[in-house]
Structure formats: C-alpha cells, structure tokens
Design a protein around this motif. Structure first.
Motif, PDB file in Angstrom:
ATOM      1  N   LYS A  12       0.858  -1.090   0.080  1.00 15.43           N
ATOM      2  CA  LYS A  12       0.042  -0.052  -0.058  1.00 15.43           C
ATOM      3  C   LYS A  12       0.872   1.257   0.056  1.00 15.43           C
ATOM      4  O   LYS A  12       0.554   2.354   0.524  1.00 15.43           O
ATOM      5  N   GLU A  13       1.998   1.386  -0.653  1.00 14.32           N
ATOM      6  CA  GLU A  13       2.834   2.449  -1.004  1.00 14.32           C
ATOM      7  C   GLU A  13       3.511   3.100   0.310  1.00 14.32           C
ATOM      8  O   GLU A  13       3.475   4.280   0.464  1.00 14.32           O
ATOM      9  N   GLN A  14       3.517   2.447   1.195  1.00 14.58           N
ATOM     10  CA  GLN A  14       4.429   2.867   2.518  1.00 14.58           C
ATOM     11  C   GLN A  14       5.644   3.501   2.350  1.00 14.58           C
ATOM     12  O   GLN A  14       6.237   2.559   1.737  1.00 14.58           O
ATOM     13  N   CYS A  15       5.765   4.534   2.772  1.00 14.99           N
ATOM     14  CA  CYS A  15       7.301   4.993   2.770  1.00 14.99           C
ATOM     15  C   CYS A  15       8.351   4.257   3.688  1.00 14.99           C
ATOM     16  O   CYS A  15       7.945   4.100   4.783  1.00 14.99           O
ATOM     17  N   LEU A  16       9.321   3.567   3.022  1.00 14.69           N
ATOM     18  CA  LEU A  16      10.201   2.867   3.812  1.00 14.69           C
ATOM     19  C   LEU A  16      11.333   3.757   4.475  1.00 14.69           C
ATOM     20  O   LEU A  16      11.802   3.560   5.577  1.00 14.69           O
ATOM     21  N   ARG A  17      11.762   4.721   3.565  1.00 19.37           N
ATOM     22  CA  ARG A  17      13.001   5.310   3.860  1.00 19.37           C
ATOM     23  C   ARG A  17      13.106   6.847   3.013  1.00 19.37           C
ATOM     24  O   ARG A  17      12.779   6.540   1.920  1.00 19.37           O
TER      25      ARG A  17
END
Length: 59
Positions: A12-17
């Motif tokens: 779900k397009e979560q920002c990782l870094r």
C-alpha cells in the motif's frame, strides 16, 4: 544533495526510507545498475519498491 524516497508498492505504498541515493542503496543493498534502471525507466526495484526523487537539500 538530492533526496529520494523508497516506497513499498506491494504494501500500500508505505514510505520505507527517505535519504540520499547512497543511503538508500545501502539500506536495500542495491547496485548502481539497479538504481540507474529504476530512475531512468521508472521501473520497480526488485518488483516491489519504487524510488522517487523528492527534493534537493541545500547545506
């Protein structure tokens, strides 16, 4: 310094870094070829991650 973001498209397009290209390469253990291909052709990295240019940090 250019700042990039890595997003997990499969989750779900979560920002990782968020960080410089070098920081992201170390975080995901990427080669220069993988990074270049992803940015130039707008491809996913390892069929999961999308790398996007965010902004230019001055300083």
């Amino acid at each position: 310094m250019k700042i990039y973001g890595i997003y997990n498209i499969k989750e779900k397009e979560q920002c990782l870094r968020v960080g410089s290209m070098e920081e992201i390469a170390i975080f995901l253990d990427l080669t220069a070829k993988e990074i270049g291909r992803a940015l130039r052709n707008n491809n996913l990295i390892r069929e999961k991650y999308k790398m996007c240019y965010l902004f230019n940090e001055e300083g």
